[in-house]
Enzyme design. Structure first.
Site, PDB file in Angstrom:
ATOM      1  N   ARG A  88       0.884  -1.366   0.028  1.00  0.00           N
ATOM      2  CA  ARG A  88       0.006   0.018  -0.118  1.00  0.00           C
ATOM      3  C   ARG A  88       0.856   1.147   0.086  1.00  0.00           C
ATOM      4  NH1 ARG A  88      -2.681  -4.316   1.975  1.00  0.00           N
ATOM      5  NH2 ARG A  88      -5.017  -4.261   1.975  1.00  0.00           N
ATOM      6  N   ARG A 111      -6.359 -17.633  -9.507  1.00  0.00           N
ATOM      7  CA  ARG A 111      -7.379 -17.133  -8.355  1.00  0.00           C
ATOM      8  C   ARG A 111      -8.526 -16.189  -9.033  1.00  0.00           C
ATOM      9  NH1 ARG A 111      -3.220 -14.995  -3.906  1.00  0.00           N
ATOM     10  NH2 ARG A 111      -5.300 -14.956  -2.766  1.00  0.00           N
ATOM     11  N   ASP A 114      -4.232 -15.513   7.381  1.00  0.00           N
ATOM     12  CA  ASP A 114      -2.769 -15.994   6.818  1.00  0.00           C
ATOM     13  C   ASP A 114      -2.012 -16.969   7.584  1.00  0.00           C
ATOM     14  OD1 ASP A 114      -3.303 -14.782   4.412  1.00  0.00           O
ATOM     15  OD2 ASP A 114      -2.022 -13.004   4.941  1.00  0.00           O
TER      16      ASP A 114
HETATM   17  C1  S3P Z   1      -4.325  -8.855   2.407  1.00  0.00           C
HETATM   18  C2  S3P Z   1      -5.479  -9.485   2.719  1.00  0.00           C
HETATM   19  C3  S3P Z   1      -5.815 -10.994   2.844  1.00  0.00           C
HETATM   20  C4  S3P Z   1      -4.662 -11.916   2.950  1.00  0.00           C
HETATM   21  C5  S3P Z   1      -3.387 -11.349   2.269  1.00  0.00           C
HETATM   22  C6  S3P Z   1      -3.182  -9.888   2.352  1.00  0.00           C
HETATM   23  C7  S3P Z   1      -4.296  -7.451   2.201  1.00  0.00           C
HETATM   24  O1  S3P Z   1      -6.395 -11.221   1.546  1.00  0.00           O
HETATM   25  O2  S3P Z   1      -4.870 -13.106   2.843  1.00  0.00           O
HETATM   26  O3  S3P Z   1      -2.326 -12.132   2.423  1.00  0.00           O
HETATM   27  O4  S3P Z   1      -2.953  -6.999   1.970  1.00  0.00           O
HETATM   28  O5  S3P Z   1      -5.158  -6.679   1.887  1.00  0.00           O
HETATM   29  P1  S3P Z   1      -8.175 -10.943   1.597  1.00  0.00           P
HETATM   30  O6  S3P Z   1      -8.407  -9.913   1.792  1.00  0.00           O
HETATM   31  O7  S3P Z   1      -8.299 -11.606   0.152  1.00  0.00           O
HETATM   32  O8  S3P Z   1      -8.716 -12.371   2.458  1.00  0.00           O
END
Ligand code: S3P
Length: 441
Positions: A31, A126, A324
């Site tokens: 980000r 995905r 995670d």
């Molecule tokens: C993340 C959100 C999660 C997480 C990923 C990182 C993020 O995914 O599993 O490793 O940085 O916003 P999801 O939002 O699809 O669950």
């Protein structure tokens, strides 16, 4: 350093301990790369995670017109575009990263350019309909060029309008994608989540002066129109990655005479549910928060001291806050006395691998009593690990690292194949295990 070798042998370790200083958080690094690339001027970023995933995002921002370099001490300098992005000629390759692809898709949707996003085999399998639907509702043209709603993604952006949108899955990536698109939209966007997910985007936006309101599960944000926000360059400091720290915490959790401290680690409450799970399972957990506000990420030091673990159940609202770490919960379940149940975790099936099937297969191979379920698994422990010729990471970094932790509790060495994937999120992983006293070949 054990960077590129494809297989690793993890030996059992009777006692582990020490203090680890954690490298930068992966979610926040993605980000920050985007926000600094959007800003006008030169931003310095300390503790940016130099893993493949985050470097791919950084390279994508360069292809869109930003400039960046690292100094020898690891500090990143990003020269931003001031919101004037270039149209990339070739597809932007996000490698293994769902976060990189979904968040960048949101940013691109607001820009008056056409761009294509692609990735490795795992990322190209995905689901992307979850971002296509809201971005098209805002006015972008989003084509999914793979089969059944999979990447590559071609986006023609611009002319976005705010919207009210209820996100059907608990996903910080989808929420963040929509908020990034709203930066360049006319009008107001309101997104509503099904469960609270990590709020790094909201905190970083507020920290950068981008206004939004959070009310329970709802985030409301006024767009800045086609020109986007005028962000100024600024220094950023990325806290350590809790999801990486989790491996060291789990590595000692089931050893009554071991203890580890991870320092400078992010303690965002929407990320740290593993600590509650560890406590429920009987491990001792001490947390010393050093700093944090509603806008700035909390961070501090965590110490876990091992114990004889007992099984637990994880499910419901807790899942997004340890999404995670669920492969590690399965490992802890195998080491704990009694039943451990993971439920309401269907999302695991669409991560870098199908983490339910892949973890259950590996645990079975190692002799663990595990029952795969549609939305999780049931594990009966404690297991006596069987010697096997080798187990597969399935190219998934979190599976490779979770199995390495389990290997520390074996009766003989465990060989894990296909471990290069660890470099996507935690290049220091093997060095850190060795620093704690593990023997890794
Ligand atoms: C993340 C959100 C999660 C997480 C990923 C990182 C993020 O995914 O599993 O490793 O940085 O916003 P999801 O939002 O699809 O669950």
């Amino acid at each position: 350093m054990i960077p590129k070798s494809q297989s690793v042998l993890v030996h059992p370790a009777a006692r582990l301990g020490g203090t680890l200083s954690m490298s930068g958080d992966k979610s926040i690094s993605h980000r920050v790369a985007m926000l600094a690339a959007l800003a006008k001027g030169t931003s310095k970023v300390r503790n940016f995670l130099q893993s493949e995933d985050c470097l791919n995002t950084l390279h994508a921002m360069e292809r869109l017109g930003a400039r960046s370099f690292f100094t020898d001490d690891g500090e990143l300098t990003i020269q931003g575009t001031g919101g004037k992005f270039l149209e990339p000629v070739d597809p932007l390759d996000l490698g293994n990263s769902g976060t990189g692809m979904r968040l960048l898709a949101g940013l691109l949707a607001g820009l008056p350019i056409t761009a294509e996003l692609t990735g490795d085999e795992s990322l190209r399998s995905r689901p992307m309909n979850r971002i296509k639907e809201p971005l098209e509702k805002m006015g972008a043209v989003v084509e999914l060029l793979g089969e059944k709603g999979r990447p590559p993604i071609r986006i023609r952006g611009g002319n976005l309008k705010g919207m009210d949108y209820a996100i059907p899955v608990a996903s910080a990536q989808v929420k963040s994608c929509i908020l990034l698109a709203t930066l360049f939209a006319e009008g107001t966007t309101t997104v509503t989540e099904v469960l609270p997910t990590r709020d790094h985007t909201e905190r970083l936006f507020l920290n950068a002066g981008i206004q939004l309101e959070v009310d329970g599960l709802r985030v409301r944000m006024k767009g800045y129109g086609a020109k986007g926000p005028k962000l100024k360059a600024r220094p950023w400091e990325v806290p350590g990655d809790f999801s990486s720290a989790a491996y060291a915490l789990a590595a000692v959790a089931a050893r009554p005479d071991s203890s580890v401290t991870v320092s400078g680690v992010g303690l965002n409450p929407r990320r740290t549910a593993l600590l509650d799970v560890l406590r429920r399972m009987n491990a001792r957990v001490e947390v010393a928060t050093r700093s944090g506000t509603d806008e700035a990420e909390p961070f501090g030091d965590v110490t876990v001291s091992g114990a004889r673990l007992t099984g637990t159940t994880v499910g419901g609202g807790e899942i997004p806050a340890l999404i995670d770490e669920l492969p590690l919960v399965a490992i802890l379940g195998a080491l704990a006395e009694g039943e451990t149940v993971i439920r309401d975790a269907r999302e695991l099936r669409v991560k870098e691998s199908d983490r339910i099937t892949c973890m259950a297969n590996n645990l079975k191979l190692l002799g663990v009593d595990v029952e795969e379920r549609e939305d999780g698994m049931l594990i009966r422990g404690p297991a006596r690990l069987q010697p096997v010729a080798g187990i597969q990471s399935y190219g998934d970094h979190r599976i490779a690292m979770s199995l390495a932790v389990l290997g520390l509790y074996g009766e003989g060495p465990v060989c894990i194949h296909n471990i290069a994937c660890v470099l996507t999120s935690y290049p220091a992983f093997w060095d850190h295990l060795i620093a704690l006293g593990a023997h890794v070949e």
